[in-house]
Scaffold this motif. Sequence first.
Motif, short mmCIF file in Angstrom:
data_model
loop_
_atom_site.label_atom_id
_atom_site.label_comp_id
_atom_site.label_asym_id
_atom_site.label_seq_id
_atom_site.Cartn_x
_atom_site.Cartn_y
_atom_site.Cartn_z
N ILE A 263 -13.67 -19.07 20.57
CA ILE A 263 -14.82 -19.34 19.71
C ILE A 263 -16.05 -19.13 20.56
O ILE A 263 -16.29 -19.86 21.53
CB ILE A 263 -14.78 -20.76 19.14
CG1 ILE A 263 -13.47 -20.96 18.36
CG2 ILE A 263 -15.98 -21.01 18.24
CD1 ILE A 263 -13.23 -22.36 17.90
N LYS A 264 -16.82 -18.10 20.23
CA LYS A 264 -17.98 -17.72 21.03
C LYS A 264 -19.16 -18.63 20.74
O LYS A 264 -19.32 -19.14 19.63
CB LYS A 264 -18.32 -16.26 20.76
CG LYS A 264 -17.21 -15.34 21.21
CD LYS A 264 -17.52 -13.88 20.91
CE LYS A 264 -16.42 -12.99 21.43
NZ LYS A 264 -15.50 -12.54 20.43
N SER A 265 -20.01 -18.79 21.76
CA SER A 265 -21.14 -19.73 21.65
C SER A 265 -22.12 -19.35 20.55
O SER A 265 -22.75 -20.22 19.97
CB SER A 265 -21.87 -19.83 22.98
OG SER A 265 -22.42 -18.58 23.34
N ASN A 266 -22.24 -18.05 20.22
CA ASN A 266 -23.18 -17.68 19.16
C ASN A 266 -22.75 -18.25 17.82
O ASN A 266 -23.57 -18.52 16.96
CB ASN A 266 -23.35 -16.16 19.09
CG ASN A 266 -22.08 -15.43 18.69
OD1 ASN A 266 -20.98 -15.82 19.09
ND2 ASN A 266 -22.22 -14.38 17.92
N LEU A 267 -21.44 -18.48 17.61
CA LEU A 267 -20.98 -19.11 16.38
C LEU A 267 -21.20 -20.61 16.41
O LEU A 267 -21.42 -21.24 15.39
CB LEU A 267 -19.49 -18.83 16.15
CG LEU A 267 -19.17 -17.39 15.77
CD1 LEU A 267 -17.67 -17.20 15.70
CD2 LEU A 267 -19.81 -17.05 14.44
N LEU A 268 -21.14 -21.18 17.60
CA LEU A 268 -21.35 -22.61 17.72
C LEU A 268 -22.84 -22.95 17.66
O LEU A 268 -23.22 -24.04 17.32
CB LEU A 268 -20.75 -23.12 19.04
CG LEU A 268 -19.25 -22.85 19.18
CD1 LEU A 268 -18.78 -23.26 20.56
CD2 LEU A 268 -18.46 -23.55 18.11
N GLY A 269 -23.68 -21.94 17.94
CA GLY A 269 -25.13 -22.10 17.83
C GLY A 269 -25.63 -23.35 18.51
O GLY A 269 -25.28 -23.66 19.64
N GLY A 270 -26.44 -24.10 17.82
CA GLY A 270 -27.00 -25.32 18.35
C GLY A 270 -26.01 -26.48 18.37
O GLY A 270 -26.35 -27.56 18.80
N LEU A 271 -24.80 -26.25 17.87
CA LEU A 271 -23.83 -27.34 17.82
C LEU A 271 -23.42 -27.79 19.21
O LEU A 271 -23.08 -28.95 19.41
CB LEU A 271 -22.58 -26.90 17.05
CG LEU A 271 -22.80 -26.42 15.62
CD1 LEU A 271 -21.48 -25.97 15.03
CD2 LEU A 271 -23.44 -27.49 14.79
#
Length: 147
Positions: free
Chosen positions: A96-104
């Motif tokens: 799961i890449k950080s761009n999908l996790l965004g500010g989460l």
Amino acid sequence: MDTTEAAWQVQQPAAGSVTAATIPSPVLTSQCRYRSGLLGLGARVEIYWAAPEGYTVEDAEVFASTEGLGSVLAPLTGFNVEDETTGSPTNYTTQIKSNLLGGLLGLGSELEVAIVMSRHGWTSEPASIASNAGLIVGIGGNCRNLS
């Protein structure tokens, strides 16, 4: 010729039982990992898991909690588990890449991610991890298995 309405009614007790489908859970096979990337770029969480017998990644769904541990899990927007998973049913790795996790995953907050198996509208209990991106560009980030 005249018609007649007729009805037949017999009262006999009947017994039966109804059970819900039981979908087996995926199993975490190794400790998850938080990969910070270079200066936080390309950061990702890797989850290592196995599908139950007779199931594959096609039966899997990924959910995340944006409100912290123990809150309601929701689908991870823009994430396709089949595209981000490699391996075989006994040894999958999902990234799961950080761009999908965004500010989460920011400023020390913790995010719960869960993988469930799904069939015919029923889902299994989740295999869950918790990840924390650390405070500055991924330094101090970590990941731990919850189940």
